[in-house]
Design a protein around this motif. Sequence first.
Motif, PDB file in Angstrom:
ATOM      1  N   MET A   1       0.421  -1.462  -0.136  1.00 56.59           N
ATOM      2  CA  MET A   1       0.133  -0.221   0.153  1.00 56.59           C
ATOM      3  C   MET A   1       1.068   1.409   0.291  1.00 56.59           C
ATOM      4  O   MET A   1       1.512   1.347   0.667  1.00 56.59           O
ATOM      5  N   ARG A   2       0.586   2.167  -0.092  1.00 54.83           N
ATOM      6  CA  ARG A   2       1.279   3.465  -0.845  1.00 54.83           C
ATOM      7  C   ARG A   2       0.323   4.839  -0.402  1.00 54.83           C
ATOM      8  O   ARG A   2      -0.848   4.253  -0.996  1.00 54.83           O
ATOM      9  N   VAL A   3       0.972   5.610   0.579  1.00 50.22           N
ATOM     10  CA  VAL A   3      -0.181   6.180   1.008  1.00 50.22           C
ATOM     11  C   VAL A   3       0.714   7.797   1.152  1.00 50.22           C
ATOM     12  O   VAL A   3       2.325   7.830   0.783  1.00 50.22           O
ATOM     13  N   LEU A   4      -0.288   8.496   0.904  1.00 52.50           N
ATOM     14  CA  LEU A   4       0.276   9.915   1.083  1.00 52.50           C
ATOM     15  C   LEU A   4      -0.957  10.929   1.851  1.00 52.50           C
ATOM     16  O   LEU A   4      -1.460  10.613   2.009  1.00 52.50           O
ATOM     17  N   ILE A   5       0.047  11.996   2.786  1.00 48.20           N
ATOM     18  CA  ILE A   5      -0.674  12.495   3.824  1.00 48.20           C
ATOM     19  C   ILE A   5      -0.331  13.914   3.209  1.00 48.20           C
ATOM     20  O   ILE A   5       0.786  14.217   3.080  1.00 48.20           O
ATOM     21  N   LEU A  42       0.545  13.725  -6.745  1.00 45.82           N
ATOM     22  CA  LEU A  42      -0.061  12.655  -7.527  1.00 45.82           C
ATOM     23  C   LEU A  42       0.098  13.278  -9.031  1.00 45.82           C
ATOM     24  O   LEU A  42      -0.067  11.939  -9.484  1.00 45.82           O
ATOM     25  N   ALA A  43       0.274  14.355  -9.559  1.00 47.20           N
ATOM     26  CA  ALA A  43       0.570  14.114 -10.744  1.00 47.20           C
ATOM     27  C   ALA A  43       2.241  13.014 -10.574  1.00 47.20           C
ATOM     28  O   ALA A  43       2.684  12.420 -12.514  1.00 47.20           O
ATOM     29  N   GLN A  44       2.881  12.754 -10.161  1.00 49.97           N
ATOM     30  CA  GLN A  44       3.684  12.007 -10.444  1.00 49.97           C
ATOM     31  C   GLN A  44       4.104  10.546  -9.434  1.00 49.97           C
ATOM     32  O   GLN A  44       5.136   9.951 -10.400  1.00 49.97           O
ATOM     33  N   GLU A  45       2.684  10.264  -9.193  1.00 46.98           N
ATOM     34  CA  GLU A  45       3.368   9.215  -8.346  1.00 46.98           C
ATOM     35  C   GLU A  45       1.755   8.571  -8.136  1.00 46.98           C
ATOM     36  O   GLU A  45       0.707   9.208  -8.248  1.00 46.98           O
ATOM     37  N   TYR A  47      -0.784   6.290  -6.114  1.00 42.60           N
ATOM     38  CA  TYR A  47      -1.065   5.947  -4.236  1.00 42.60           C
ATOM     39  C   TYR A  47      -2.543   5.450  -4.115  1.00 42.60           C
ATOM     40  O   TYR A  47      -3.640   5.568  -4.940  1.00 42.60           O
ATOM     41  N   ASP A  48      -2.286   4.663  -3.409  1.00 41.34           N
ATOM     42  CA  ASP A  48      -3.620   4.025  -2.918  1.00 41.34           C
ATOM     43  C   ASP A  48      -3.968   4.503  -1.658  1.00 41.34           C
ATOM     44  O   ASP A  48      -5.887   4.195  -2.356  1.00 41.34           O
ATOM     45  N   VAL A  49      -3.510   5.134  -1.216  1.00 42.30           N
ATOM     46  CA  VAL A  49      -5.304   5.862   0.083  1.00 42.30           C
ATOM     47  C   VAL A  49      -4.129   7.647  -0.201  1.00 42.30           C
ATOM     48  O   VAL A  49      -3.204   7.506   0.208  1.00 42.30           O
TER      49      VAL A  49
END
Length: 256
Positions: A1-5, A42-45, A47-49
């Motif tokens: 899971m890849r996450v962005l805070i 978000l434009a580069q990677e 993320y799942d969550v």
Amino acid sequence: MRVLIVDDEPLARTALAQILRARPDVEHFDSADDAIEAQKLLAQENYDVMLLDVSMPELSGLELVASLQHFERPLPSVVFVTAHAKYALAAFESHAVDYIVKPFSEERVNQALDFASRRTASERAAQLMPHLTMLTHQCSSKIAIKSNGRILFIDPRDAVAVEAQGNYVLLQREAGSDLLRESISTIAEKLKPYGFIRIHRSVLVNAALVQDIRPCATGEYQLRLKDGREYTVTRTYKKNLSGLAAFWIGTGTFLN
């Protein structure tokens, strides 16, 4: 899971990062201190969550989510993590996104992550934008109605229920009521973004004001609002009750 805070509060970012580091299923996570930086990530990677605050300078969390519809990359599951509980009123009809109110516990964040991680990319795309639409409508402060020859501006949270009366509908408010020349079906569509659900062919109620429901031997339900008003939920509209709660706790199933 890849996450962005995404949060402008350093303490919140640190607390969320600690929770993510303790999870073996988190492959990678990034942090952004505002929505502008989040857009770039978000434009580069992929993320799942995304753990997202609502109130931030320059660009709010809701505005960030709105911009995702223009992204070609898969959409992440969005979990709002915010101090503003008011935006959560009747905001969600399913588990497509979650809403955590600060101060949060580690258990609550993990619960949201467990669910969000199970959403597929197609489910995220299909479910995210309707929830955003509902949240955006609820951030609007007033709705306008024409009553007794004048236009009134009322807070949708003050509306309790709507009852069909021939060619009219009676809009019940916490203080008073208004008779409007409108069909129940038309007003049901107009009020749906504000959290109103249809429980009978002639009745709508404000989902945020529902206190409890009780099953009847007939297969119908008796619904009670916080002010004590009671209504019958017919079997035809029983399925609409599923949006009253974010999740079910207990044995058996919700609305057997």
